[in-house]
Design an enzyme around this catalytic site. Structure first.
Site: not given
Ligand code: ADP
Length: 450
Positions: A166, A203, A239, A294, A297
């Protein structure tokens, strides 16, 4: 039609509970709704065949309470449980109790969930499945280790909670000083949010796009991908609007991403409906970030362009049925956009719960609304702010955008503030229209003007 499963307890609330109850009924099953004391006026409990109150309003005492959910299953003789998203959807402990108690958990096995739920373990699985990942570290012990690793891959870096979700528990460090300051903050936040203080370093990709692949997998080894989704319209990594197919990638990259996602899903023994998420850079290089085991949304945009009912397939797969569709059966027709309608101030995104005094839902050709709200409904302040999903379809992206504007303008919700004006602004934004937007658009363009 369902063959083995007779009665499904839907362990969720809001629009996704309504979505699941509908799918169960269409497959000839019976549904049980659960609701908290804060959700006494919720429509999902009226739509289901049976309903049970599972405790006080705070979700820790109701929707997240495993003993309460298990008692409700026992009381109502349900033989399966549909977890939706959030709450217990990716809780491997809950899934394993269900497995041992002969209750069908409608999702992957507890073993797969414990792997996909741990980002550090999932990264390792991606390497094994030859799916590209972002350079990063295993969970780091202390600041010294973190500094050493960051200097190897170069700043900026992202600190991420291994158990995260999230968009929570993430911090960007641009240099050593920030790393020293932020690592303990990230570890504390991870511990507080997820009960697991492990943090790793990745990174930080500048201005990436978030593009994800929908997977369906049955219990007989058949795994397919059912379209990609573009989810780069985000505020603080959460999102707000999603579209399918992604207006950015080429057919060749789309196919490669789909195949990589299938490889990953097979490698972790995934069954059910899940999503493999990637970040994509300007040169269309894609990198695995995580798999959500899962329903998401934003699943309806995939349904609208492929004609595949994902929730129905989740149920049928859990019922032991074979996936009746092959990869070559999946064709994409047109374009779909989903707008998350949240009760939030459209400028500041501050929550705005209250009573809906007047409501008119948009309709007409190519318009779908998934919601649990009605006129006179008081939105409880205890849960998330999503009150509806407006999904529009068009033969082309341009047609979908025009239909989206039309539908957003006829959507009347009075008594609370919603994100509808935000979506209308997005649909007018030159970068959105030119298909060149990335995950930085909202934070850069929409919030700076305040
Ligand atoms: P969560 O499980 O908390 O939603 P995610 O790993 O799916 O986390 O990442 C959510 C959002 O965070 C991604 O859609 C992107 O916008 C940003 N993000 C995640 N990892 C990176 C990264 N290494 N570099 C830049 N943005 C990132």
């Amino acid at each position: 039609m369902l063959r083995k499963i007779k009665r499904v307890l839907v362990a969720n609330r809001g629009e996704i509970a309504v979505r699941a109850i509908r799918a169960v009924r269409e497959l000839g099953g019976e549904s049980v709704a659960v609701f908290s004391e804060g959700d006494k006026n919720s429509i999902h409990k009226d739509l289901a065949d049976f309903s049970v109150c599972i405790g006080p309003a705070p979700s820790s005492k109701s929707y997240l309470s495993i003993p309460s959910i298990l008692s409700a299953i026992d009381l109502t003789n349900a033989d399966a449980v549909y977890p939706g998203y959030g709450f217990l959807a990716e809780n491997s402990h809950f899934a394993s109790i269900c497995e041992r108690s002969n209750i069908k958990f409608i999702g992957p096995s507890s073993k797969t969930l414990s792997l996909t739920g741990d980002k550090a373990a999932a990264r390792q699985a991606a390497i094994e499945a030859q799916v590209p990942i972002i350079s990063g570290s295993p969970p780091v012990e202390d600041v010294k280790e973190a500094l050493e690793f960051a200097s190897k891959i170069g700043y900026p870096v992202l600190l991420k909670a291994a158990a995260g979700g999230g968009g929570r528990g993430m911090r960007v460090a641009h240099n050593e000083q920030e790393m020293v300051r932020l690592l303990p903050v990230a570890q504390r936040e991870a511990e507080a949010s997820f009960g697991d203080k492990r943090v790793y370093i990745e990174k930080y990709i500048l201005n990436p796009k978030h593009i994800e692949i929908q997977i369906l997998a049955d219990e007989y080894g058949n795994v397919i991908y059912v379209s990609d989704r573009e989810c780069s319209i985000q505020r603080r990594h959460q999102k707000l609007l999603e579209e399918a197919p992604s207006p950015f990638i080429t057919e060749e990259v789309r196919k490669k991403m789909g195949e990589a996602a299938v490889r990953f899903a097979k490698h972790v023994g995934f069954t059910g409906a899940g999503t493999v998420e990637f970040l994509v850079d300007k040169d269309m290089n894609f990198y695995f970030i995580e798999m959500n085991g899962r329903i998401q949304v934003e699943h309806p945009v995939s349904e609208m362009i492929t004609g595949v009912d994902l929730v129905s397939w989740q149920l049928r797969i859990a019922d032991g049925q074979k996936l009746g569709i092959r990869q070559s059966d999946i064709t994409v027709d047109g374009h779909a956009i989903e707008f998350r309608i949240n009760v939030e101030d459209p400028e500041t995104f501050a929550p705005s719960p209250g009573t809906i005094t007047k409501l008119f839902l948009p309709g007409g050709y190519g318009v779908r609304v998934d919601t649990h709200i009605y006129q006179g409904y008081t939105i409880p302040p205890f849960y998330d702010s999503l009150i509806a999903k407006l999904i529009v379809w068009g033969k082309t992206r341009e047609e979908a955008i025009e239909r989206g504007k039309r539908a957003l303008k006829e959507f009347i919700v009075e008594g609370v503030k919603t994100t509808i004006p935000f979506h209308l602004r997005t649909l007018e934004h030159p970068q959105f229209l030119s298909r060149k937007y990335d995950t930085s658009l909202v934070d850069k363009e929409f919030l700076k003007t305040r």
